[in-house]
Write a protein that holds these residues in place. Structure first.
Motif, PDB file in Angstrom:
ATOM      1  N   ALA A  51      -2.447   2.132  11.025  1.00 42.41           N
ATOM      2  CA  ALA A  51      -1.459   0.796  11.132  1.00 42.41           C
ATOM      3  C   ALA A  51      -2.503  -0.294  10.006  1.00 42.41           C
ATOM      4  O   ALA A  51      -1.869  -0.473   9.569  1.00 42.41           O
ATOM      5  N   ARG A  52      -3.325  -0.103   9.515  1.00 41.26           N
ATOM      6  CA  ARG A  52      -4.677  -1.154   8.787  1.00 41.26           C
ATOM      7  C   ARG A  52      -3.638  -1.254   7.703  1.00 41.26           C
ATOM      8  O   ARG A  52      -3.575  -2.207   6.716  1.00 41.26           O
ATOM      9  N   GLU A  53      -2.721  -0.064   6.806  1.00 38.49           N
ATOM     10  CA  GLU A  53      -3.031   0.377   5.277  1.00 38.49           C
ATOM     11  C   GLU A  53      -0.861  -0.137   5.700  1.00 38.49           C
ATOM     12  O   GLU A  53      -0.623  -0.091   4.414  1.00 38.49           O
ATOM     13  N   GLY A  54      -0.890  -0.412   6.729  1.00 39.77           N
ATOM     14  CA  GLY A  54       0.837  -1.202   6.763  1.00 39.77           C
ATOM     15  C   GLY A  54       1.764   0.133   7.168  1.00 39.77           C
ATOM     16  O   GLY A  54       3.314   0.178   7.238  1.00 39.77           O
ATOM     17  N   ALA A  55       1.835   1.321   8.175  1.00 42.86           N
ATOM     18  CA  ALA A  55       2.206   2.673   8.541  1.00 42.86           C
ATOM     19  C   ALA A  55       2.732   2.146   9.745  1.00 42.86           C
ATOM     20  O   ALA A  55       2.190   1.689  10.684  1.00 42.86           O
ATOM     21  N   ALA A  56       3.925   2.099  10.270  1.00 42.70           N
ATOM     22  CA  ALA A  56       4.145   1.897  11.467  1.00 42.70           C
ATOM     23  C   ALA A  56       3.838   3.857  11.923  1.00 42.70           C
ATOM     24  O   ALA A  56       4.186   3.969  11.454  1.00 42.70           O
ATOM     25  N   VAL A  57       2.977   3.979  13.453  1.00 41.90           N
ATOM     26  CA  VAL A  57       2.359   4.636  13.597  1.00 41.90           C
ATOM     27  C   VAL A  57       2.637   5.082  15.070  1.00 41.90           C
ATOM     28  O   VAL A  57       3.446   4.470  16.032  1.00 41.90           O
ATOM     29  N   LEU A  58       3.137   6.223  15.792  1.00 41.14           N
ATOM     30  CA  LEU A  58       3.698   6.532  16.988  1.00 41.14           C
ATOM     31  C   LEU A  58       2.714   7.105  16.915  1.00 41.14           C
ATOM     32  O   LEU A  58       1.969   9.106  16.830  1.00 41.14           O
ATOM     33  N   LEU A  59       1.846   7.311  17.932  1.00 42.12           N
ATOM     34  CA  LEU A  59       1.120   7.930  18.864  1.00 42.12           C
ATOM     35  C   LEU A  59       1.726   8.951  19.914  1.00 42.12           C
ATOM     36  O   LEU A  59       2.411   8.663  20.449  1.00 42.12           O
ATOM     37  N   VAL A  60       0.702   9.762  19.917  1.00 42.82           N
ATOM     38  CA  VAL A  60       1.194  11.193  20.771  1.00 42.82           C
ATOM     39  C   VAL A  60      -0.239  11.884  21.741  1.00 42.82           C
ATOM     40  O   VAL A  60      -1.059  11.926  20.563  1.00 42.82           O
ATOM     41  N   ASP A  61      -0.206  11.639  22.804  1.00 42.82           N
ATOM     42  CA  ASP A  61      -0.899  12.311  23.767  1.00 42.82           C
ATOM     43  C   ASP A  61      -0.499  12.563  25.050  1.00 42.82           C
ATOM     44  O   ASP A  61       0.307  12.661  25.289  1.00 42.82           O
ATOM     45  N   ARG A  62      -1.308  13.711  25.303  1.00 43.39           N
ATOM     46  CA  ARG A  62      -1.248  14.209  26.756  1.00 43.39           C
ATOM     47  C   ARG A  62      -1.548  13.127  27.441  1.00 43.39           C
ATOM     48  O   ARG A  62      -0.620  12.871  28.745  1.00 43.39           O
ATOM     49  N   ASP A  63      -2.157  12.440  27.547  1.00 38.06           N
ATOM     50  CA  ASP A  63      -2.053  11.287  28.425  1.00 38.06           C
ATOM     51  C   ASP A  63      -1.399  10.110  28.638  1.00 38.06           C
ATOM     52  O   ASP A  63      -1.735   9.070  27.558  1.00 38.06           O
ATOM     53  N   GLY A  64      -0.817  10.182  28.520  1.00 37.25           N
ATOM     54  CA  GLY A  64       0.233   8.398  28.377  1.00 37.25           C
ATOM     55  C   GLY A  64      -0.059   6.959  28.522  1.00 37.25           C
ATOM     56  O   GLY A  64       0.354   6.505  28.697  1.00 37.25           O
ATOM     57  N   GLU A  65      -0.347   7.444  29.984  1.00 40.32           N
ATOM     58  CA  GLU A  65      -1.355   5.988  30.128  1.00 40.32           C
ATOM     59  C   GLU A  65      -2.187   5.233  29.255  1.00 40.32           C
ATOM     60  O   GLU A  65      -2.168   4.336  29.228  1.00 40.32           O
ATOM     61  N   THR A 121       1.034  -1.322   0.313  1.00 41.12           N
ATOM     62  CA  THR A 121       0.214  -0.248   0.190  1.00 41.12           C
ATOM     63  C   THR A 121       0.758   1.343  -0.542  1.00 41.12           C
ATOM     64  O   THR A 121       2.346   0.885   0.098  1.00 41.12           O
ATOM     65  N   GLU A 122       0.112   2.328  -0.298  1.00 37.65           N
ATOM     66  CA  GLU A 122       0.891   3.736  -0.082  1.00 37.65           C
ATOM     67  C   GLU A 122       2.051   3.930   1.414  1.00 37.65           C
ATOM     68  O   GLU A 122       2.815   4.427   1.019  1.00 37.65           O
ATOM     69  N   PHE A 123       1.034   3.114   2.252  1.00 35.20           N
ATOM     70  CA  PHE A 123       1.115   3.575   3.255  1.00 35.20           C
ATOM     71  C   PHE A 123       3.149   2.879   3.855  1.00 35.20           C
ATOM     72  O   PHE A 123       3.343   2.921   5.152  1.00 35.20           O
ATOM     73  N   ASP A 124       2.842   1.448   3.627  1.00 38.68           N
ATOM     74  CA  ASP A 124       4.109   0.698   3.635  1.00 38.68           C
ATOM     75  C   ASP A 124       5.487   0.969   3.619  1.00 38.68           C
ATOM     76  O   ASP A 124       5.785   1.785   3.531  1.00 38.68           O
ATOM     77  N   SER A 125       6.538   0.783   4.841  1.00 41.18           N
ATOM     78  CA  SER A 125       7.250   1.198   4.787  1.00 41.18           C
ATOM     79  C   SER A 125       7.901   2.709   5.436  1.00 41.18           C
ATOM     80  O   SER A 125       8.423   3.277   5.240  1.00 41.18           O
ATOM     81  N   ARG A 126       6.292   4.056   5.639  1.00 42.06           N
ATOM     82  CA  ARG A 126       6.446   4.493   5.872  1.00 42.06           C
ATOM     83  C   ARG A 126       6.255   5.253   7.550  1.00 42.06           C
ATOM     84  O   ARG A 126       5.685   3.978   8.544  1.00 42.06           O
ATOM     85  N   ILE A 127       6.587   6.228   8.016  1.00 44.23           N
ATOM     86  CA  ILE A 127       6.124   6.245   9.854  1.00 44.23           C
ATOM     87  C   ILE A 127       4.865   7.394   9.801  1.00 44.23           C
ATOM     88  O   ILE A 127       5.608   8.465   8.936  1.00 44.23           O
ATOM     89  N   ALA A 128       4.185   6.760  10.398  1.00 41.65           N
ATOM     90  CA  ALA A 128       3.214   8.277  10.477  1.00 41.65           C
ATOM     91  C   ALA A 128       2.794   8.886  12.031  1.00 41.65           C
ATOM     92  O   ALA A 128       3.240   7.832  13.160  1.00 41.65           O
ATOM     93  N   LEU A 129       3.252   9.895  12.294  1.00 47.09           N
ATOM     94  CA  LEU A 129       3.240  10.386  13.822  1.00 47.09           C
ATOM     95  C   LEU A 129       1.774  11.611  13.572  1.00 47.09           C
ATOM     96  O   LEU A 129       0.781  12.018  13.699  1.00 47.09           O
ATOM     97  N   VAL A 130       0.908  10.686  14.661  1.00 39.86           N
ATOM     98  CA  VAL A 130      -0.755  10.882  14.751  1.00 39.86           C
ATOM     99  C   VAL A 130      -0.822  11.755  16.124  1.00 39.86           C
ATOM    100  O   VAL A 130      -0.280  10.926  17.209  1.00 39.86           O
ATOM    101  N   THR A 131      -1.201  13.366  16.885  1.00 39.22           N
ATOM    102  CA  THR A 131      -1.440  13.593  18.126  1.00 39.22           C
ATOM    103  C   THR A 131      -2.771  13.482  18.031  1.00 39.22           C
ATOM    104  O   THR A 131      -3.291  13.351  17.347  1.00 39.22           O
TER     105      THR A 131
END
Length: 65
Positions: A29-43, A3-13
């Motif tokens: 994530a379903r499309e193959g991206a490695a997703v880095l999650l960012v949120d104020r609520d770390g837990e 897919t277009e997102f294979d071997s891509r890294i996405a940062l989502v706030t």
């Protein structure tokens, strides 16, 4: 199938809530991206991937530089 997102890294706030950030994270994530999650609520973020530490994420980012 690749897919277009294979071997891509996405940062989502605002990724941990039940809103659009979480939906976007799941879709990428379903499309193959490695997703880095960012949120104020770390837990809440930790429930998605409890085996990854902040230090490991920092090391992976540093390796990309």
């Amino acid at each position: 199938m690749t897919t277009e997102f294979d071997s891509r890294i996405a940062l989502v706030t605002a990724a941990a809530g039940a809103g659009i950030g979480q939906a976007i994270s799941m879709a990428l994530a379903r499309e193959g991206a490695a997703v880095l999650l960012v949120d104020r609520d770390g837990e809440v973020v930790r429930r998605f991937e409890p085996t990854v530490t902040p230090e490991q994420i920092a090391d992976e980012i540093a390796a990309l530089l």
